[in-house]
Design a protein around this motif. Structure first.
Motif, PDB file in Angstrom:
ATOM      1  N   GLY A  98      28.913  34.769 -19.842  1.00 19.18           N
ATOM      2  CA  GLY A  98      28.602  34.041 -21.070  1.00 19.18           C
ATOM      3  C   GLY A  98      27.748  34.900 -21.988  1.00 19.18           C
ATOM      4  O   GLY A  98      27.352  36.012 -21.643  1.00 19.18           O
ATOM      5  N   CYS A  99      27.466  34.353 -23.183  1.00 16.59           N
ATOM      6  CA  CYS A  99      26.635  35.103 -24.137  1.00 16.59           C
ATOM      7  C   CYS A  99      25.188  35.168 -23.661  1.00 16.59           C
ATOM      8  O   CYS A  99      24.435  36.050 -24.060  1.00 16.59           O
ATOM      9  N   GLY A 100      24.786  34.189 -22.830  1.00  7.97           N
ATOM     10  CA  GLY A 100      23.438  34.212 -22.267  1.00  7.97           C
ATOM     11  C   GLY A 100      22.422  33.401 -23.037  1.00  7.97           C
ATOM     12  O   GLY A 100      21.330  33.138 -22.531  1.00  7.97           O
ATOM     13  N   HIS A 101      22.748  32.983 -24.280  1.00  3.59           N
ATOM     14  CA  HIS A 101      21.711  32.286 -25.050  1.00  3.59           C
ATOM     15  C   HIS A 101      22.165  30.967 -25.673  1.00  3.59           C
ATOM     16  O   HIS A 101      21.350  30.231 -26.204  1.00  3.59           O
ATOM     17  N   CYS A 102      23.476  30.628 -25.644  1.00  3.77           N
ATOM     18  CA  CYS A 102      23.897  29.342 -26.225  1.00  3.77           C
ATOM     19  C   CYS A 102      23.488  28.206 -25.278  1.00  3.77           C
ATOM     20  O   CYS A 102      23.046  28.436 -24.162  1.00  3.77           O
ATOM     21  N   CYS A 105      25.221  28.368 -21.809  1.00  2.00           N
ATOM     22  CA  CYS A 105      24.707  29.432 -20.943  1.00  2.00           C
ATOM     23  C   CYS A 105      23.312  29.077 -20.436  1.00  2.00           C
ATOM     24  O   CYS A 105      22.988  29.310 -19.268  1.00  2.00           O
ATOM     25  N   CYS A 113      30.970  28.545 -22.720  1.00  2.00           N
ATOM     26  CA  CYS A 113      30.414  29.389 -23.785  1.00  2.00           C
ATOM     27  C   CYS A 113      31.522  29.821 -24.750  1.00  2.00           C
ATOM     28  O   CYS A 113      32.565  30.310 -24.327  1.00  2.00           O
TER      29      CYS A 113
HETATM   30 ZN   LIG Z   1      26.883  31.309 -24.209  1.00  2.00          ZN
END
Ligand SMILES: [Zn+2]
Ligand SMILES: [Zn+2]
Length: 350
Positions: A98-102, A105, A113
């Motif tokens: 995943g993007c890690g920050h949405c 995630c 994501c």
């Molecule tokens: Zn994400």
């Protein structure tokens, strides 16, 4: 670093081709870790890459990265700013990027994501001696779990665990598992650990025998003309409480709905071709529930491990074949026959 500047990896360029190649070992960037792979495995979704033609692959812009998204190993380097994991930690690499920050995630649900990327499509996958991945994808593998057990948990057993949590198996419920590939076989194994009565359904006699060997109560040929009658009889007449379709085959997906009793639940796990559904007849008149289940959530890792440990579930019995990476072509050829259990690569000597 010079003596380890290159590594072995496995590529699936399409049209049932497999190449064992050599490529540069990458350095982990900020927020990343590098894992020395000890075990990886072939997943049904890898076979989409294997079977897709080279022409379609190039039309879709699929790159030539190492295949695979299931692995376990030892962290051998971390990038700037990484405090966890540490070098030397035994880890499983969570298979979604995943993007890690949405918001998805941050909840540990990177499958939803919008900015997700994929191993083997956007970067090297796990069938490689070294894997660079976001450090947040590290799932700690405790010492009482082998690397083989880790790679089984990473996708195969984890996917079954996620689906079973929705199917709610118990000692007074009857579960049908459609498709007895590695995920279906894991559903049988874990469904029995929950205490349910479990019937497996698959066209392969080898896989039906594997399901029985793993503790399944009954195994039925999905091609049988009286499949639904057989399942109704197994249930004692009312139909199954819950079904899980891991096959993605239209006929199985339809049967997984029709085999349910009133208020039953069908869990969709297999990606594949969609059947046509008659909502009034198949859903409304029995008030059934149909739910999707995609892998498992990162926050479920500890409970997954604890469930397997507490019930001493012999998940290694899902493995029917082990290969060295240089024999990857033979391994994929076998996986493509849809007759085996889990196929593992041993990277410890690679
Ligand atoms: Zn994400
Ligand atoms: Zn997988």
């Amino acid at each position: 670093m010079n003596q380890m500047a290159e590594m072995t990896c496995v590529l699936c360029p399409g049209d049932h081709q497999v190449e064992v190649a050599t490529t540069a070992i990458e350095h982990p960037g900020p927020g990343e870790m590098r894992v020395r792979t000890m075990a990886s495995a072939i997943c049904g979704s890898d076979l989409h890459h294997y079977r897709t033609s080279q022409r379609v692959r190039s039309e879709r812009g699929w790159s030539q990265y190492a295949i695979g998204h299931e692995s376990s190993g030892i962290v051998d380097a971390v990038g700037p700013g990484v405090h966890y994991p540490s070098e030397g930690d035994r880890v499983v690499v969570f298979g979604l990027l995943g993007c890690g920050h949405c918001k998805h995630c941050r909840r540990g649900e990177p499958m939803f994501c919008k900015g997700s990327r994929h191993f083997s499509r956007h970067q090297h996958g796990t069938d490689s001696a070294y894997l660079v991945a976001p450090a947040r994808n590290a799932l700690l593998l405790q010492d009482d779990f082998s690397f083989e057990m880790g790679v089984l948990l990473s996708c195969n057993v984890g996917t079954a665990y996620g689906a079973l949590r929705k199917a709610k198996p118990s000692g007074d419920r009857i579960l049908g598992v459609f498709g007895l590939g590695p995920v279906g076989l894991a559903c049988v194994l874990l469904g029995k650990a929950h205490g349910a009565s479990v019937v497996g359904i698959d066209p392969s006699a080898d896989r039906r025998n594997l399901a029985l060997h793993l503790g399944g109560d009954e195994a039925v040929d999905s091609a049988a003309s009286d499949l639904l009658e057989h399942l109704e009889a197994f249930s004692g007449g009312d139909g199954l409480h819950a079904t899980i379709d891991t096959s993605g085959q239209p006929s199985a997906r339809g049967a997984a709905i029709d085999a349910l009793r009133v208020h039953g639940t069908c869990i969709e796990v297999g990606v594949g071709h969609d059947p046509s559904i008659a909502p009034s007849e198949q859903i409304l008149f029995k008030e059934i529930t149909i739910r999707g289940s995609w892998l498992y959530k990162q926050y479920e890792w500890e409970s997954l491990v604890e469930f397997v440990r507490r019930h001493q579930i012999p998940i290694e019995n899902l493995i029917t074949h082990r290969f060295q990476p240089e024999d990857a072509a033979e391994a994929f050829e076998l996986a493509n026959t849809a007759t085996s259990g889990k196929i593992i690569f041993d990277w410890s000597q690679a």
